[in-house]
Motif scaffolding. Sequence first.
Motif, PDB file in Angstrom:
ATOM      1  N   GLY A   1      -6.576   7.562   5.850  1.00  0.00           N
ATOM      2  CA  GLY A   1      -7.075   6.510   4.973  1.00  0.00           C
ATOM      3  C   GLY A   1      -6.067   5.403   4.738  1.00  0.00           C
TER       4      GLY A   1
ATOM      5  N   ILE B   1      -9.157   1.030  -4.537  1.00  0.00           N
ATOM      6  CA  ILE B   1      -9.675   0.290  -3.377  1.00  0.00           C
ATOM      7  C   ILE B   1     -11.158   0.616  -3.236  1.00  0.00           C
ATOM      8  CG2 ILE B   1      -9.498  -0.013  -0.871  1.00  0.00           C
ATOM      9  CD1 ILE B   1      -6.525   0.759  -1.150  1.00  0.00           C
TER      10      ILE B   1
ATOM     11  N   VAL C   1       0.869  -1.181   0.000  1.00  0.00           N
ATOM     12  CA  VAL C   1       0.000   0.000   0.000  1.00  0.00           C
ATOM     13  C   VAL C   1       0.907   1.233   0.000  1.00  0.00           C
ATOM     14  CG1 VAL C   1      -1.749   1.313   1.263  1.00  0.00           C
ATOM     15  CG2 VAL C   1      -1.876  -1.191   1.182  1.00  0.00           C
TER      16      VAL C   1
ATOM     17  N   LYS D   1      -8.222   9.387  -2.052  1.00  0.00           N
ATOM     18  CA  LYS D   1      -6.992   8.618  -2.128  1.00  0.00           C
ATOM     19  C   LYS D   1      -7.257   7.121  -2.274  1.00  0.00           C
ATOM     20  CE  LYS D   1      -4.218  12.108   0.208  1.00  0.00           C
ATOM     21  NZ  LYS D   1      -3.410  12.501   1.374  1.00  0.00           N
ATOM     22  N   LEU D   2      -8.273   6.628  -1.595  1.00  0.00           N
ATOM     23  CA  LEU D   2      -8.643   5.215  -1.741  1.00  0.00           C
ATOM     24  C   LEU D   2      -9.102   4.938  -3.172  1.00  0.00           C
ATOM     25  CD1 LEU D   2     -10.513   4.831   1.639  1.00  0.00           C
ATOM     26  CD2 LEU D   2      -8.443   3.580   1.005  1.00  0.00           C
TER      27      LEU D   2
ATOM     28  N   THR E   1      -7.051   2.363   6.702  1.00  0.00           N
ATOM     29  CA  THR E   1      -8.257   1.895   6.017  1.00  0.00           C
ATOM     30  C   THR E   1      -7.874   1.045   4.812  1.00  0.00           C
ATOM     31  OG1 THR E   1      -9.146   4.092   6.548  1.00  0.00           O
ATOM     32  CG2 THR E   1     -10.506   2.660   5.179  1.00  0.00           C
ATOM     33  N   ALA E   2      -6.918   1.538   4.027  1.00  0.00           N
ATOM     34  CA  ALA E   2      -6.469   0.815   2.839  1.00  0.00           C
ATOM     35  C   ALA E   2      -5.835  -0.522   3.208  1.00  0.00           C
ATOM     36  CB  ALA E   2      -5.477   1.672   2.059  1.00  0.00           C
TER      37      ALA E   2
ATOM     38  N   GLN F   1     -11.303   9.370   0.993  1.00  0.00           N
ATOM     39  CA  GLN F   1     -12.107   8.758  -0.066  1.00  0.00           C
ATOM     40  C   GLN F   1     -11.435   8.928  -1.426  1.00  0.00           C
ATOM     41  OE1 GLN F   1     -15.130   6.981   0.222  1.00  0.00           O
ATOM     42  NE2 GLN F   1     -14.568   6.517  -1.896  1.00  0.00           N
TER      43      GLN F   1
ATOM     44  N   PHE G   1      -0.869   8.662   0.882  1.00  0.00           N
ATOM     45  CA  PHE G   1      -1.850   9.008   1.915  1.00  0.00           C
ATOM     46  C   PHE G   1      -1.318  10.088   2.870  1.00  0.00           C
ATOM     47  CE2 PHE G   1      -3.127   4.912   0.366  1.00  0.00           C
ATOM     48  CZ  PHE G   1      -4.507   4.951   0.373  1.00  0.00           C
TER      49      PHE G   1
ATOM     50  N   THR H   1     -14.397  -0.243   0.588  1.00  0.00           N
ATOM     51  CA  THR H   1     -14.498   0.578   1.794  1.00  0.00           C
ATOM     52  C   THR H   1     -15.740   1.449   1.725  1.00  0.00           C
ATOM     53  OG1 THR H   1     -13.164   2.366   0.841  1.00  0.00           O
ATOM     54  CG2 THR H   1     -11.984   0.660   2.070  1.00  0.00           C
TER      55      THR H   1
ATOM     56  N   THR I   1     -10.958   7.402  10.592  1.00  0.00           N
ATOM     57  CA  THR I   1     -10.417   7.156   9.252  1.00  0.00           C
ATOM     58  C   THR I   1      -9.062   7.808   9.061  1.00  0.00           C
ATOM     59  OG1 THR I   1     -12.706   7.215   8.443  1.00  0.00           O
ATOM     60  CG2 THR I   1     -10.947   7.302   6.791  1.00  0.00           C
TER      61      THR I   1
ATOM     62  N   GLN J   1      -6.324   4.587  -5.634  1.00  0.00           N
ATOM     63  CA  GLN J   1      -5.624   3.315  -5.515  1.00  0.00           C
ATOM     64  C   GLN J   1      -6.485   2.132  -5.959  1.00  0.00           C
ATOM     65  OE1 GLN J   1      -2.398   3.265  -4.904  1.00  0.00           O
ATOM     66  NE2 GLN J   1      -2.536   5.498  -4.742  1.00  0.00           N
TER      67      GLN J   1
END
Length: 219
Positions: free
Chosen positions: A92, A127, A35, A121-122, A95-96, A119, A40, A130, A89, A125
């Motif tokens: 993140g 992802i 990751v 950044k996820l 979270t990731a 949100q 992040f 989530t 969070t 990636q």
Amino acid sequence: MPELNLDKARYNMAWQQIRPWNVFDDRVLDVMQKVPREQFVPHAYRSLAFSDTRIPLGHGQVMMEPKLEARMLQSLAVKPSDHVLEIGTGSGFVTACLASLGNSVVSYDIYEALVNTAQEKLALQGINNTHLHLGNGFSAELPEGGFDVIAVTGSLPRYDDRLERLLTPGGRLFMIVGTSPVMEAMLITRHGDEFVQDFLFETDVPPLELLPEPSGFSF
């Protein structure tokens, strides 16, 4: 930062910082390298992405040191089938990691700016397992017995049992309890109707802020 340097920085973070801090789980070491933590981290602190230090996120919040993030992940022993709840969070990044290790992650934070940034950044990636929410996870309407893993990413002055009812049988809850400068990282495991507390290690992290929910808006 060149890609080669990033790969080396991630490797050094895993094996020179995290592994010596009693993190032996290969899946955790792997996810901490895969990751992209630097994505992040706020841009102004990008050079500190792999350093053994807290990183400011604004609103008085911080990213924990990588070794502490990894120790938390290891203690929770997240399985691919696990449904995870995260309280706080933040950036993140955790979270990731939880999303990469488990089946799905529901995450709460009281700061809209942090939720929005995490949100984005996820999504960058790729992802997509989530679900981020703006609000106080301790007072949210969540299903009893709905989560195999619960991670609380800030400290509490004393133990709070409100999350216990959300654990499945065999579910694990990570929480840091106490006041600075000495706090205890705890793992709570549900065995039937009993909740067994294990004290893992001493640490010192900023308190989790639990303000009244500013809105019911979610992502």
